[in-house]
Design an enzyme around this catalytic site. Sequence first.
Site: not given
Length: 569
Positions: A41, A267, A277
Amino acid sequence: MTELKEEKEEEAITDFIREIVAKDVRADKHNGVVVTRFPPEPNGYLHIGHAKSICLNFGIAAENKGKCHLRYDDTNPSTEEVEYVDSIRNDVKWLGWDWGMHEYYASDYFEQMYQYAVQLIGKGKAYVCTLSPEEFKEYRGIPTKPGKESPWRDRPVEQNLDLFERMRKGEFKDGEYVLRAKIDMASPNIHMRDPAIYRIKHASHHRTADKWCIYPMYDFAHCLEDSIEGITHSICTLEFEVHRPLYDWILEQLDVKCHPQQIEFARLNLTFTVMSKRKLLELVQGGHVRGWDDPRLPTISGLRRRGYTPESIREFCRRVGVTKFNSYTEIELLEYCVREDLNRHAFRVMSVLSPLKVVIENYPAGKVEMLDAINNPEDSSMGTRKIPFSKELYIERDDFMENPPKKFYRLTPGNEVRLRYAYFIKCEKVVRDKRTGEVVEVRCTYDPATLGGQAPDGRKVKGTIHWVSVNNCVDVEVRLYDRLLTKERLDDVDEGTDFKDFLNPNSLQIIRCKGEPCLLGAMPGSHYQFERKGYFFVDPVDSKRGAPVFNQTVSLRDAWAKIQKKDNG
Ligand code: ATP
Ligand code: MG
């Protein structure tokens, strides 16, 4: 290093995802074709966690002669920016991957997604809901108790179609209506309790501008993006495991040509840093760091500016591997990987970070000898250079001790030490600051017969230290970096605690050091090893002609070996 190479060749990479893909290829599922995607994104810069996903997706595609798409998952207009799009493209390329013509944008599918939503409504599988956001939440319930059905759940299809079209036309305000999938309000999986799939949002999009005022929700959009692009294996992180039933449900209801398989992996988390982020954005916007490419950050652009190489990051990702269990990876492994890589090609120089003056009493004043030094002992093709030697030198302050502990083999009163590429010197006395008593100068003698580091009489010295010549050295800026956080893992921090409380106040230290003359001509973007100190990278942004700035990439201490030793017993 040869060890590392051998290990690389022996160890054909495999993991549970690669095994699934291999099995599908053998079974000719999807006609034996492999298509993956990396779907960021564009709401921030990429970090080292993304690198893991990039290497996995592009790696699997490459190993199977397939394709990997770079797809911007730009379905949320309010947080996305063109700057991020450009940085992502740049970072993936820099890491060494190539998506060819396959650069896509979720926003290019908005019309198709809208039509799919219409299809879903037509099949009685979606409805426009009038509950307020608060009611929506309340009706959804909690995992252990069934939710409550919306009073609008059985709105007739015609009315739903009409309202949805008017949502698109902009007749309503944000939050007034949402389109929901009609699944099961009693499902133990909360994501299946009639999730919202379209919301009204009057916001300008970085690509579609004001064409749309309704936007698809992630879960609805993502499976369709994958399907539209003919993705075979949709690899994502573990938190999406509970979304998988919804991913499959949506594709099963609709007439789609391709139903990709979603596969989840753990992850990457790294110790002593942040990997989200949102948190990174907070640090950048709050001025806690100097931008997204601050060398203290685990962003790809920060690592690049710190002096990390694409090879070292790819090797790190290979070593981390892929699992189903969330865990932390020691940052020391990342440092190990860059050290191994830079060892092969970084130019060696001598540079004194914290200078202490040495005067060689029996060396002729005014004389300058040009001595030979090796540019990289790992690579003879890098050649040699000349370095100036003279009566007055700088050595590292901590290479001298007046009252040394045992096993201190560097310079001490009465003791001999080897100067790298030069002579043996012996400390005869010290000069002190009259006021503070601090040693400000060391007076030595040298043995002219020991040039090159060997004594003809065979006497040995244990220590070798680096130095530069006082009148023939240059002053350059060096930026020393320490851990971003003082805390190893953020997962055991209490809910209400702000991670910024753990920011290391000493993560950046700017000093001036004394280096060999050749440092003045250092090219921005080149790598150096300051002997015995670490690897340094000539900052591509702040360096000026004749005034290079050196970012410390990593020290020479291999803390990873220690950790492994500890782990192995
Ligand atoms: P963050 O949680 O840092 O904000 P994100 O998951 O929201 O990241 P996306 O842009 O949605 O960021 O991620 C793009 C891809 O990278 C996704 O497939 C995501 O699963 C993957 N990814 C993100 N963070 C990590 C990580 N720490 N380790 C491995 N893969 C990751
Ligand atoms: Mg995300």
